[in-house]
Design an enzyme around this catalytic site. Structure first.
Site, PDB file in Angstrom:
ATOM      1  N   GLU A   1       0.830  -1.212   0.000  1.00 49.32           N
ATOM      2  CA  GLU A   1       0.000   0.000   0.000  1.00 49.32           C
ATOM      3  C   GLU A   1       0.861   1.257   0.000  1.00 49.32           C
ATOM      4  O   GLU A   1       0.828   2.055   0.937  1.00 49.32           O
ATOM      5  CB  GLU A   1      -0.969  -0.052   1.175  1.00 49.32           C
ATOM      6  CG  GLU A   1      -1.939  -1.218   1.036  1.00 49.32           C
ATOM      7  CD  GLU A   1      -2.922  -1.347   2.180  1.00 49.32           C
ATOM      8  OE1 GLU A   1      -2.872  -0.523   3.110  1.00 49.32           O
ATOM      9  OE2 GLU A   1      -3.742  -2.280   2.144  1.00 49.32           O
TER      10      GLU A   1
ATOM     11  N   GLU B   1      -9.202   3.938  -0.452  1.00 41.58           N
ATOM     12  CA  GLU B   1      -9.238   4.328   0.964  1.00 41.58           C
ATOM     13  C   GLU B   1      -8.162   5.359   1.301  1.00 41.58           C
ATOM     14  O   GLU B   1      -8.365   6.214   2.158  1.00 41.58           O
ATOM     15  CB  GLU B   1      -9.108   3.097   1.869  1.00 41.58           C
ATOM     16  CG  GLU B   1      -7.810   2.336   1.687  1.00 41.58           C
ATOM     17  CD  GLU B   1      -7.749   1.034   2.501  1.00 41.58           C
ATOM     18  OE1 GLU B   1      -8.754   0.671   3.121  1.00 41.58           O
ATOM     19  OE2 GLU B   1      -6.689   0.395   2.496  1.00 41.58           O
TER      20      GLU B   1
ATOM     21  N   HIS C   1      -8.423  -8.601   0.845  1.00 40.63           N
ATOM     22  CA  HIS C   1      -7.639  -7.371   0.998  1.00 40.63           C
ATOM     23  C   HIS C   1      -6.443  -7.620   1.920  1.00 40.63           C
ATOM     24  O   HIS C   1      -6.506  -8.465   2.803  1.00 40.63           O
ATOM     25  CB  HIS C   1      -8.516  -6.255   1.565  1.00 40.63           C
ATOM     26  CG  HIS C   1      -9.430  -5.661   0.532  1.00 40.63           C
ATOM     27  ND1 HIS C   1      -9.619  -4.317   0.372  1.00 40.63           N
ATOM     28  CD2 HIS C   1     -10.185  -6.251  -0.433  1.00 40.63           C
ATOM     29  CE1 HIS C   1     -10.469  -4.092  -0.625  1.00 40.63           C
ATOM     30  NE2 HIS C   1     -10.830  -5.254  -1.121  1.00 40.63           N
TER      31      HIS C   1
ATOM     32  N   GLU D   1      -7.020  -6.664  -3.041  1.00 41.04           N
ATOM     33  CA  GLU D   1      -6.579  -5.285  -2.878  1.00 41.04           C
ATOM     34  C   GLU D   1      -5.098  -5.275  -3.260  1.00 41.04           C
ATOM     35  O   GLU D   1      -4.778  -5.173  -4.422  1.00 41.04           O
ATOM     36  CB  GLU D   1      -6.800  -4.814  -1.443  1.00 41.04           C
ATOM     37  CG  GLU D   1      -6.512  -3.333  -1.269  1.00 41.04           C
ATOM     38  CD  GLU D   1      -6.674  -2.896   0.188  1.00 41.04           C
ATOM     39  OE1 GLU D   1      -7.173  -1.798   0.393  1.00 41.04           O
ATOM     40  OE2 GLU D   1      -6.245  -3.635   1.100  1.00 41.04           O
TER      41      GLU D   1
ATOM     42  N   HIS E   1     -18.435  -9.706   5.072  1.00 41.91           N
ATOM     43  CA  HIS E   1     -17.114  -9.148   5.354  1.00 41.91           C
ATOM     44  C   HIS E   1     -16.441  -9.941   6.462  1.00 41.91           C
ATOM     45  O   HIS E   1     -17.020 -10.143   7.528  1.00 41.91           O
ATOM     46  CB  HIS E   1     -17.221  -7.676   5.772  1.00 41.91           C
ATOM     47  CG  HIS E   1     -15.889  -7.030   5.976  1.00 41.91           C
ATOM     48  ND1 HIS E   1     -15.524  -6.393   7.122  1.00 41.91           N
ATOM     49  CD2 HIS E   1     -14.812  -6.969   5.151  1.00 41.91           C
ATOM     50  CE1 HIS E   1     -14.279  -5.938   6.999  1.00 41.91           C
ATOM     51  NE2 HIS E   1     -13.833  -6.283   5.819  1.00 41.91           N
ATOM     52  N   HIS E   2     -15.231 -10.418   6.178  1.00 45.38           N
ATOM     53  CA  HIS E   2     -14.415 -11.160   7.151  1.00 45.38           C
ATOM     54  C   HIS E   2     -13.099 -10.439   7.350  1.00 45.38           C
ATOM     55  O   HIS E   2     -12.120 -10.745   6.674  1.00 45.38           O
ATOM     56  CB  HIS E   2     -14.110 -12.577   6.642  1.00 45.38           C
ATOM     57  CG  HIS E   2     -15.279 -13.498   6.624  1.00 45.38           C
ATOM     58  ND1 HIS E   2     -15.252 -14.700   5.958  1.00 45.38           N
ATOM     59  CD2 HIS E   2     -16.503 -13.428   7.203  1.00 45.38           C
ATOM     60  CE1 HIS E   2     -16.411 -15.321   6.112  1.00 45.38           C
ATOM     61  NE2 HIS E   2     -17.194 -14.563   6.861  1.00 45.38           N
TER      62      HIS E   2
END
Lengths: 713, 713
Positions: B171, B508, B483, B502, B413-414
């Site tokens: 990232e 974000e 992600h 991701e 969502h986990h």
């Protein structure tokens, strides 16, 4: 008991220098809690006015934390309580266990950090347990233990029966020495193991058995090791102070905690009678009550197994010798050449099933039934087994049907090779496979280095894994017997489906070069205090080269000693580990193994001295029969017992299986004599015990039996 | 092609100094394999007779192994093959993908170790892939990689678009520099992340995009990363030689392997036209065909979500602020005080469901629905979530029913917080919970440090975990979008239920301080080569302080640029990430997001230059509609495209969503103009693109449509 005058003073916020004292119910033990001048929590323990624990500090260092949790505390509150109740274990040495203690809980406040710490002491008549509790609080949420600093300051240079401190194995012979001699003996005490990590020349494991010069027996261990790392003890051998030494994780950290939480109990069993130590139920009492609602699936198991033949090298776990390595899901076993020595083949397993059925055994353990054994250890192999795929010569369904037709269970075997993630990934399937195929018990194994790599057998991460397996097994109504896992700490009270553990040097070492002849006279004082051991006794052929010409190991035990182990080494899971043909050769002695109970209403320790002898008498659960076992040590001895445990005025037939006068563990281990006599509660026995020897007695009411020709003892 | 004369010489066991050469099908690429004088395997690569890879060595060092696997090899065998076939992806940029290459496989024998190593090269017209294969052999079974020594020797000091090498995150904003400048720029390029581990001042990640002074585009990445550690590149910036740098495990080891096995493919995409790089299908082609038998559950997904409001700080994932920490199974949420800002509440989720239904979205992602968010990261928390227990204000069944009544799915969502063991323990239950409650897709997350502690996000252990999740999800017919997992390497060909990842700086970061305006013009050359990214475009309100007064971040993009991303950043999973109220404010622009397809029959890259611009045209799957997207970079530009991809002689209506002349990503991002025109295959467009801007076009056949008043382009 707790002094009220001291409690009163707290309301005036006086610094907690005044000591809190607590006595055990019968007054024989007295402990004192106080804060040192620097605000360090400390405690002492006295037994019949003799010091057992000199002032010893309590506390922690946290990682990346500016305040050490060792000093600067003040006493905020202190409460006492008394508990005296009973509980019934699902299985055990007693059908009812008394839990009787006085409790002191001190709430401490650290001024600098504003943190609160509770230390809870429970003082029984036979020892002390205490733990740290971290209440929910704003000032302490997640924290990492750099080290727990719990001291056990000894009052002298005691004699100790110890094994080297190690993060990965407890499979050592015990050394007996003064505390001051540990350092010098350490190097030679560390014998080879497939996974071992020692950490200090004065580091030893718990449970640690000691004896003071004035005859006080002291044992340090822990209870309820849940989601915490296993505690070792490191000795300052100048001051004779032990300090807790936790097992680190892959990064060297010793525990990840989150308030509210609590540590395991640290236990100190104390008595001037060694029999009280082996009989102590402190560790079970400090564990939580049973958490399994329906325990009907849990039952004691007496079993034989396709096992000793592989341990001795007579046969193999592996199916083929053709491949340097195999891959689960890749290797096609139908295309490889069998090595012709695979133990877990249909024919051989049926032979064991037949033998079990004929002799009243509940089950047959079969190791090496599943694919993957060709390169199963020493390679840090991740996907080492799948726990559900049998070798081509092992027919799961046919063998289950065959065994069931004879009312025999097959005991599942899950060797993990330490690859814990792999086991967890297959666990649900593996346990379901057991449910689907009639297995209700599993022996698991953790041979070799732990995966995830860098973790140790006894670190919090892995301790958490063992516990996960216990709880998942319980969901599937499966009994578990974990080998090479962390040594037990009484968790079998809470999770009685944990019917066995290894976590010490078991009988297998008798085929790996031999164990010390007094090893079994140490185990009840050490390893067994936390829970039963799947020691796998019952070896009748001591010359291993008769099974495998390449193996020159000798079993350092007489045959009578082997029989005694079924009583002296309490376990709800007992194996008759030798080959059927050896039992057939000594059918009269084998009768004791067939007869002996494995669950009990009552247990009495008649004689006990660490490393020298242990004599136990136990009353079979729900029956009038008693069984006595007695083991000696390196030297011959005479055992003197009386039978006052028997019902008064009742006559019994005692069958005594004893060493012959010429017996010796090394030179003549198979020399035994069997005699039948009549006994009652006034009878006394004087019995010869050979070097490495022992004796076993089965005692049944004579009423309705043929007593013709039997003499009184 | 392979020289037959050389192969013949092998039969005489001549040392393999003679080179093996291989040409790509169209002859533009030529590689040569040879053994250096010391027996080291080496290769070169030329594009149109210009050197792309100078002589570069291939080999390994194994741990605790006496023989380095780097030199002393002889050539034992060499085989060639040609493959030219097509395959149909379940979803993709094309409905049919051509796989056309010439292959050379060299079998090498190391005299000292007697080991055999195979290196397999596949030369496509747009690049090279090669991998190491370790055949089953007596001399090599289990082995541990200390380092892989695969060199990529550059022919010059190229310009590179790079992010810092890191074991835990990708990232980062991309830096553009000469290779020789990487070292100097490294420190500033490493921006903060919740988990990051850089390893070298010249270490960079793949896929690495480069451009030579003479205009050759070179991209290094890998394909089919399965049960191996992720490869980084470390630059010798004197010699301009990159070498593979694998991600270590907790003990510093770089991979545990077992023959037979193979490494991932190392890939080098090469062209003098940047459009060929972004269009390359090499990485997909080097992966195995689909392993899912029934792919009917897999479908592209256009979704909105309860997400951006938490990312911006407008609402929270957590339900309460009352507790410093929570414990799954312990904390009683019914007794805590809600913080009043919990995003995943029934009412708010229904609002999103309504919005999705009204605007033709397939699904609504809801994050923060499950307990555990109060202390979810930064604590190395083991049991951080259970993935099956909802907060009190989220009614799983009622919301499922409500969504289903409107033909909308909820995306599960986990978040794992990197706690991989915990996720694996709950995985079966969590996926079954999804099956039971109507979820068919899950977004997973790995924020923070990996557990087991000491492991990295990109080490073999963790790579193995991500793969396990993909395969377990497939068993449950669940689509997965992971992600913070390892960057993709084309595995979505084999496991097309992996519909997103991701593994780069996504939208974000526009709420965390902003990304570079040209970031999206780099991603197609780097991150996207391995597989689609869940970039979550579609932000219309660039001033984040309007959502959360405490957040002063600015989205460095024009609104038109946001629209273009739905075409330029190919993904079968596309989010409209902004809040419904923002879309309602810009309903005319939002129309493009509603219209745009997410699965394609054909894709054409019309313009491309790394970090400068990417213009793509794609034909909607099974339809006659086309969509064009174009993104620029830091500076304004003029895009020139023609429409020759359209069916000849056919008229279309094109709706062009473009930056207004006064638009600027920083000062005026919401200035856009929408116009409708008629186009055909001869049309040309000259279009202004603002700084940080872009444009999007929807193109539909005019037949049957109202074209009144529309002008030709």
């Amino acid at each position: 008991m707790f002094r009220k005058i001291c409690l009163a003073s707290l309301f005036f916020f006086v610094a907690g220098l005044c000591a809190q004292t607590l006595k055990s119910p019968d007054g024989s033990l007295q402990m004192e809690f106080s804060l040192a001048a620097d605000g360090a929590p400390q405690y002492t323990l006295h037994y019949k006015n003799k010091a057992v624990i000199l002032p010893s500090r309590l506390g922690f260092e946290f990682k990346n934390d500016k305040t050490s949790m060792q000093t600067g505390f003040s006493l905020e509150n202190a409460t006492t309580a008394t508990v005296d109740d009973k509980w019934k274990p699902v299985w055990g040495e007693e059908s009812s266990i008394r839990n009787h203690y006085n409790e002191l809980a001190v709430t401490l406040k650290q001024a600098e950090s504003k943190r609160t710490l509770v230390i809870r002491f429970r003082l029984f008549d036979d020892g002390l347990g205490f733990r740290y509790e971290f209440p929910q609080q704003k000032e302490l949420a997640h924290f990492v233990i750099k080290e727990e600093h719990t001291q056990f300051a000894m009052a002298g240079d005691h004699t100790a029966w110890w094994i080297p401190g190690d993060y990965d194995t407890q499979e050592y012979d015990y050394s007996k020495s003064k505390l001051s001699e540990i350092r010098g003996l350490m190097a030679n005490s560390i014998t080879a193991n497939l996974s071992q990590t020692s950490f200090s020349p004065t580091g030893v494991q718990t449970s640690l058995m000691m004896k003071s010069a004035d005859g006080i027996y002291i044992n340090i261990h822990e209870a309820a090791l849940i989601d915490y790392s296993c505690m070792h003890l490191n000795l300052d051998d100048k001051k004779m102070v032990f300090e807790s030494w936790l097992t680190p994780d892959a990064r060297g950290d010793k525990g990840y905690l989150l308030a509210p939480s609590k540590t395991p109990w640290r236990t100190i069993i104390v008595s001037d009678d060694a029999r009280d130590v082996v009989a102590s139920k402190i560790i079970l009492n400090l564990n939580d009550p049973c958490k399994i609602d329906d325990t009907s699936f849990i039952h004691p198991v007496k079993y034989v197994g396709v096992w000793w033949e592989m341990i001795t090298g007579k046969s193999t776990w592996a199916y083929t010798d053709e491949l340097p390595a195999v891959q689960i899901g890749v290797t096609d076993y139908s295309k490889v050449k069998p090595n012709g020595k695979h133990g877990a083949n249909n024919e051989n397993v049926k032979r064991y099933i037949d033998f079990a059925a004929e002799n009243g055994f509940d089950a047959v353990l079969v190791e090496g039934w599943n694919i993957g054994w060709e390169d199963w250890f020493g390679h840090s192999k991740d996907k080492v087994f799948d726990f559900i795929t049998a070798y081509p010569d092992f027919d799961v369904q046919a063998l289950h049907t065959y065994a069931a037709s004879k009312n025999v269970k097959i005991v599942m075997h899950h060797e993990t090779s330490g690859s814990t993630r792999n086991y967890e990934r297959y666990m649900e399937q593996a346990y379901q496979f057991m449910n689907d195929n009639g297995y209700d018990a599993v022996k698991s194994g953790y041979v070799g280095e732990i995966l995830p790599r860098g973790e140790n057998h006894y670190s919090q991460w892995t301790v958490n894994h063992y516990q996960y397996a216990i709880e998942e097994a319980a969901k599937h109504k499966i009994m578990l017997n974990a080998h090479e896992a962390v040594r037990p700490t009484g968790i079998c009270r809470t999770w009685p489906n944990l019917i066995g553990n290894e976590a010490a040097r078991g009988t297998e070492y008798q085929a790996f070069g031999g164990s010390k002849p007094n090893h079994v006279a140490v185990l009840p004082f050490t390893r067994l205090l936390g829970g039963p051991m799947d020691y796998t006794p019952g070896i009748f052929e001591m010359d291993i080269s008769k099974l495998n010409p390449d193996n020159h190991s000798h079993v350092n035990s007489t045959l009578a000693n082997q029989l005694a182990l079924y009583v002296t080494l309490y376990s709800p899971l007992q194996m008759a580990a030798d080959l059927p043909e050896h039992y057939q050769r000594f059918a009269d002695a084998f009768q004791f193994i067939k007869d002996v109970a494995i669950d009990w209403d009552e247990s009495k320790y008649l004689e006990a001295e660490p490393g020298e002898f242990v004599t136990a008498a136990r009353k079979a659960k729900g029956k009038q029969d008693w069984y006595v076992g007695s083991v000696g040590g390196e030297n011959a001895r005479t055992s003197n017992i009386n039978f006052d445990f028997l019902d008064k005025g009742k006559e019994y037939i005692a069958t005594i299986y004893a060493d012959a006068p010429e017996a010796h563990y090394k030179t003549n281990p198979q020399a035994y004599v069997i005699r039948k006599v009549l006994v009652n509660s006034k009878s006394k026995l004087t019995q010869f015990v050979a070097p490495g020897g022992g004796y076993a007695i089965s005692i049944k009411p004579s009423a309705g039996q043929n007593t013709k020709g039997l003499k009184k003892l």
